[in-house]
Design an enzyme around this catalytic site. Structure first.
Site, PDB file in Angstrom:
ATOM      1  N   GLU A  98     149.721  94.157  33.917  1.00 37.91           N
ATOM      2  CA  GLU A  98     149.955  94.841  35.186  1.00 37.91           C
ATOM      3  C   GLU A  98     149.369  96.238  35.008  1.00 37.91           C
ATOM      4  OE1 GLU A  98     153.319  96.885  38.033  1.00 37.91           O
ATOM      5  OE2 GLU A  98     153.353  97.010  35.854  1.00 37.91           O
TER       6      GLU A  98
ATOM      7  N   ASP B 120     154.475  94.777  31.765  1.00 39.70           N
ATOM      8  CA  ASP B 120     154.812  95.770  32.777  1.00 39.70           C
ATOM      9  C   ASP B 120     154.180  97.112  32.409  1.00 39.70           C
ATOM     10  OD1 ASP B 120     156.468  96.531  35.130  1.00 39.70           O
ATOM     11  OD2 ASP B 120     157.455  97.832  33.667  1.00 39.70           O
TER      12      ASP B 120
END
Length: 522
Positions: free
Chosen positions: A258, A199
């Site tokens: 990401e 993330d």
């Protein structure tokens, strides 16, 4: 499970709280995922990516982690995670889990200790605390969720949170932080996970001196402008160390970034041979419905990864963006384009991600009652931006009334007209979107491995070849287009009877995609 599986894998994203609810409390959980593993096998995917299920106050749907080595009770127990990994492996499915290294929860023991400690203390050095400037925050950085990226504590200092104030940013210049995450990765690798989706992989490292961004509306600039708190070169040192950890385990364990960055070239830096294996291709996700735009993004994506010997990835939706049925126009038009986009995406070389529910043709839910909105964007924007809840509404599995076999009354209400979109309603219908995905994923395994090459095509049509035995055509226009027939029909996004085949020619229906045998004979 073959080596280099990640180069061509079809990976299904499970947003855990909205996938399947096993205990009837209205929130999806790990036992719910376990109960639906056979559905994923039947769909034809190779791996499942699970969004965070760790201990969390849930200020941001679990992306605010208080304990990275345990499961939050609303999702189950650590033993449920271990059983899920084992049962997925028994079915030939890989398991990727989210790791959230840019920030912790404000309820993490480290941050509680930091708030109780003095300025300049070792506890505060794990995070980014600074003195203010001219009576205000230390700089002009903005939260992705709206408002300033700084919150003041009672002793006068400010701490950085690029997301919600309940998500304080860690200080990745601190060796203790790096050591802690090395241990977290090993904890889950020891339990058999096949990789990590990282993330905010473009975060973690901030520019020296924390300089001003010198602009407003910063959250809208992630893929167009270099910002002093994202995509700093120092992140690559972290991933080189993480790659060593991943490579020390058997079975091709992977890291997936990401990373919202300004260009495909910047994205490729995360994929150098000694760094991560994949990165999400947000430029493809953001492409407008246009042949020229999609072609440009595809070319840039393939060119960027070729230099680092990495696969490109292709993704149309995820838990942070509006569902593409709605982005592409909504209603019948949006669904028609989404089905065409699915065949385009699933025929490109590399790895593909499928967000839960896109295989059902689910649209964005744009009329959720304000009282159920849970995304922190809603509150931090002063109740002007509804946030991401509309793409997170729980899946419809069966039945004719909400919650459509999800479990208990769903934590976000499902539209009543989703009765026609349930798995049960679609699974025996050969013309359904679910059937289209199943057949496309099945045929995708048979696609030749030869290089990708464009074919001549009329304006607003993309055509490309994968070896001699496969051609994909996509008509992006709102009108029929006639072109030379590439071969015999393998699969269509529209009803087959809409194709007008006449000798060596074919008239492609509007907003449609076709897979062809590539023999040129029909």
């Amino acid at each position: 499970m073959s080596n280099d599986w990640w180069r061509t894998a079809a990976i299904y994203q499970v947003y855990v709280r909205s996938f399947a609810d096993a205990n009837g409390d209205g929130i999806g959980d790990l036992p719910g995922v376990r109960a639906k593993l056979d559905y994923l096998v039947d769909l034809g995917v190779d791996a499942v990516w699970l969004t965070p299920f760790y201990t969390s106050p849930m200020a941001d749907g679990g992306y605010d982690v208080a304990d990275y080595r345990d499961v939050d009770p609303i999702f189950g127990k650590l033993s449920d995670a271990e059983a899920l990994i084992a049962e997925a492996h028994e079915r030939g499915l890989r398991v990727i889990v989210d790791v959230v290294p840019n920030h912790t929860s404000s309820q993490h023991p480290w941050f509680i200790e930091a708030l109780a400690a003095e300025p300049g203390s070792p506890a505060r050095e794990r995070y980014i605390f600074r003195d203010g400037r001219d009576g205000g925050p230390p700089n002009d950085w903005e939260s992705i969720f709206g408002g300033p990226a700084w919150t003041q504590v009672p002793d006068g200092q400010w701490y950085l949170h690029l997301f919600d104030s309940a998500q304080p940013d860690l200080n990745w210049q601190n060796p203790e932080v790096r050591e802690e995450f090395d241990g977290i990765l090993r904890f889950w690798l020891d339990r058999g996970v096949d990789g990590f989706r990282i993330d905010v992989a473009h975060g973690m490292v901030k520019a020296d001196g924390l300089p001003d961004a010198a602009c407003t509306g910063q959250s809208k600039l992630l893929t167009t402008r270099q910002l002093p708190y994202f995509d700093q070169d120092g992140v690559h040192e972290i991933y080189r160390e993480w790659r060593k950890i991943l490579d020390s385990y058997p079975g091709e364990r992977i890291g997936v970034a990401e990373a919202w960055v300004p260009s495909a070239e910047r994205l490729a830096r995360y994929l150098r041979p000694d760094e991560l294996h994949q990165a999400f291709n947000f430029h493809f996700l953001e492409a407008d419905w246009s042949a020229s735009i999609f072609r440009g993004v595809i070319d840039e994506s393939l060119e960027a990864v070729a230099g680092v010997n990495a696969p490109s990835t292709w993704v149309l939706s995820n838990h942070d963006v509006q569902r593409h049925v709605t982005r592409y126009g909504g209603g019948e038009l949006g669904l028609r384009r989404a089905r065409a986009a699915a065949l385009l995406t699933l025929s490109l070389p590399g790895s593909v991600y499928v967000y839960q529910g896109e295989e059902l043709g689910l649209p964005e839910v744009t009329d959720l009652p304000e009282e159920v909105l849970a995304d922190p964007t809603w509150k931090r924007s002063g109740y002007t931006e509804r946030g991401r809840d509309g793409c997170r509404v729980p899946l419809p599995w069966s039945g004719t009334e909400p919650p459509f076999g999800f479990g208990g009354p769903a934590w976000l209400p499902q539209p009543r007209d989703w009765a026609a979109l349930t798995v049960e309603a679609q699974q025996s219908d050969p013309g359904s979107t679910l059937s289209l995905y199943r057949e496309a994923l099945r045929q995708r395994r048979e696609l030749p491995a030869e290089e990708f090459a464009w074919c001549d095509a009329p304006d607003e049509v993309l055509a490309f070849r994968r070896g001699e035995a496969f051609v994909c055509t996509v008509n992006f226009s709102s009108s029929p287009v006639t072109m030379r027939r590439p071969g015999s029909v393998r699969l269509t996004s529209c009803p087959a009877e809409e194709l007008d085949l006449a000798g060596d020619a074919v008239t492609l229906p509007p907003n449609s995609a076709v897979w062809w045998s590539g023999d040129g004979n029909g």
